[in-house]
Design an enzyme around this catalytic site. Structure first.
Site, PDB file in Angstrom:
ATOM      1  N   ASP A 107       0.854  -1.183   0.000  1.00 50.44           N
ATOM      2  CA  ASP A 107       0.000   0.000   0.000  1.00 50.44           C
ATOM      3  C   ASP A 107       0.899   1.244   0.000  1.00 50.44           C
ATOM      4  O   ASP A 107       1.757   1.379  -0.862  1.00 50.44           O
ATOM      5  CB  ASP A 107      -0.963  -0.069   1.187  1.00 50.44           C
ATOM      6  N   TYR A 215      -1.562  11.547   1.680  1.00 54.57           N
ATOM      7  CA  TYR A 215      -2.426  11.747   0.511  1.00 54.57           C
ATOM      8  C   TYR A 215      -2.478  13.220   0.112  1.00 54.57           C
ATOM      9  O   TYR A 215      -2.514  13.547  -1.081  1.00 54.57           O
ATOM     10  CB  TYR A 215      -3.842  11.260   0.825  1.00 54.57           C
ATOM     11  N   HIS A 278      -6.955  -6.681  -0.499  1.00 57.02           N
ATOM     12  CA  HIS A 278      -5.861  -5.715  -0.461  1.00 57.02           C
ATOM     13  C   HIS A 278      -4.776  -6.072   0.548  1.00 57.02           C
ATOM     14  O   HIS A 278      -3.608  -5.785   0.337  1.00 57.02           O
ATOM     15  CB  HIS A 278      -6.455  -4.344  -0.108  1.00 57.02           C
TER      16      HIS A 278
END
Length: 303
Positions: A107, A215, A278
């Site tokens: 990730d 982010y 994931h």
């Protein structure tokens, strides 16, 4: 917390990097250095299964990334730019007295590992990526793949001030814990005790904002927007590379792994895991450990 036992091989260290940042992490084993970089919204604990297995042959270091858990969390979005995150990888390798290391990332940890291999190829001996697209692939698909764009809605939501923190902190981080468990094919991979590790890491001062700042910094830089021709994004990966991809990822489509041949100088291996979401190293730890050991134990390719 019941999911960690006294028999586990790791101990914890406070690692002071050259730039003055302090990272907390789990350290186990001896031998060639292997760094394990976790994703959002996790911490060092996401590598517990790999620490137990790989430490038989390697010096394994699983840090809380900057801002997470017990690592330092500098204030401000600018402190979470990709250059700073990659600098932590380089400095962590030096902290252990090494010139190079295998870098494994999942990730967001995968995004940092990709970038480290491109910015500082001299320090990345081998590269392993779990469910994280190459940055140029992400660029391509956010521009042309509506399916991926729709799945990436949360990246745009995280750009807002204070509201994401308010929503995600509700119910002791219930939305994030629910996403982790419900996004897994193997729901048993996340016991209540497991999730408590991630809650505890997020309860630290500024930890949630720091995680979201990854982010926020990303959207302000060339990592998403078009980059100039001489940018590090235009380079090819030099290190031998293994990609492990849980196919039932709710956030990242399998198409992100197609057509990557032009991104590597010497090719790559990809292993798809059809019955995983994931969180592949936690959902299918035995399979992932076997793939990692095979890849890391193989002699380097000639030439």
């Amino acid at each position: 917390m019941a999911a960690v036992t006294p028999a586990d091989p790791w101990h914890f260290e406070r690692m002071m990097l050259a730039g003055g940042l302090g990272l907390h992490g789990a350290v186990a084993g001896d031998g060639p250095l292997v760094l394990m970089l976790h994703g959002f919204p996790e911490c060092w604990y996401s590598w517990r299964h790999q620490l137990r297995e790989l430490s038989r042959a390697f010096l394994c270091v699983a840090p809380d990334l900057r801002g997470y858990g017990e690592s330092d969390a500098p204030r401000g979005v600018q402190n979470y730019a990709i250059e700073a995150l990659v600098g932590d990888v380089r400095d962590l390798i030096r902290h252990f007295g090494r010139e190079r290391a295998t870098v494994i990332g999942h990730d967001w940890g995968g995004a940092i590992a990709w970038a480290a291999s491109l910015m500082h190829p001299e320090v990345v001996e081998r590269l392993v990526i779990l469910n994280c697209p190459h940055p140029r692939q992400m660029q391509r698909h956010l521009r042309s793949n509506f399916r991926q764009l729709a799945r990436s809605w949360y990246i745009f939501f995280f750009q807002l001030p204070w509201l994401p923190e308010l929503v995600l902190r509700a119910g002791d981080f219930a939305p994030l814990m629910r996403t982790m468990r419900e996004g897994a094919v193997n729901k048993a991979a996340f016991t209540d005790a497991d999730l408590e590790h991630y809650r505890a890491a997020l309860r630290r001062p500024y930890a949630l904002s720091a995680a979201l700042n990854y982010y926020r910094a990303l959207m302000r830089r060339d990592f998403i927007r078009g980059a100039p021709a001489d940018n590090w994004l235009g380079r090819k990966v030099q290190a031998p590379t293994l990609i492990i991809w849980g196919e039932q990822d709710i956030a990242l489509t399998k198409e992100l792994t197609y057509g990557m041949e032009d991104l590597f100088e010497h090719g790559f291996e990809i292993k798809y895991v059809p019955d995983s979401g994931h969180w592949v190293q936690q959902e299918k730890p035995e399979l992932v450990n076997r793939l990692l050991m095979d890849f890391l134990s193989a002699p380097p390719a000639a030439g």
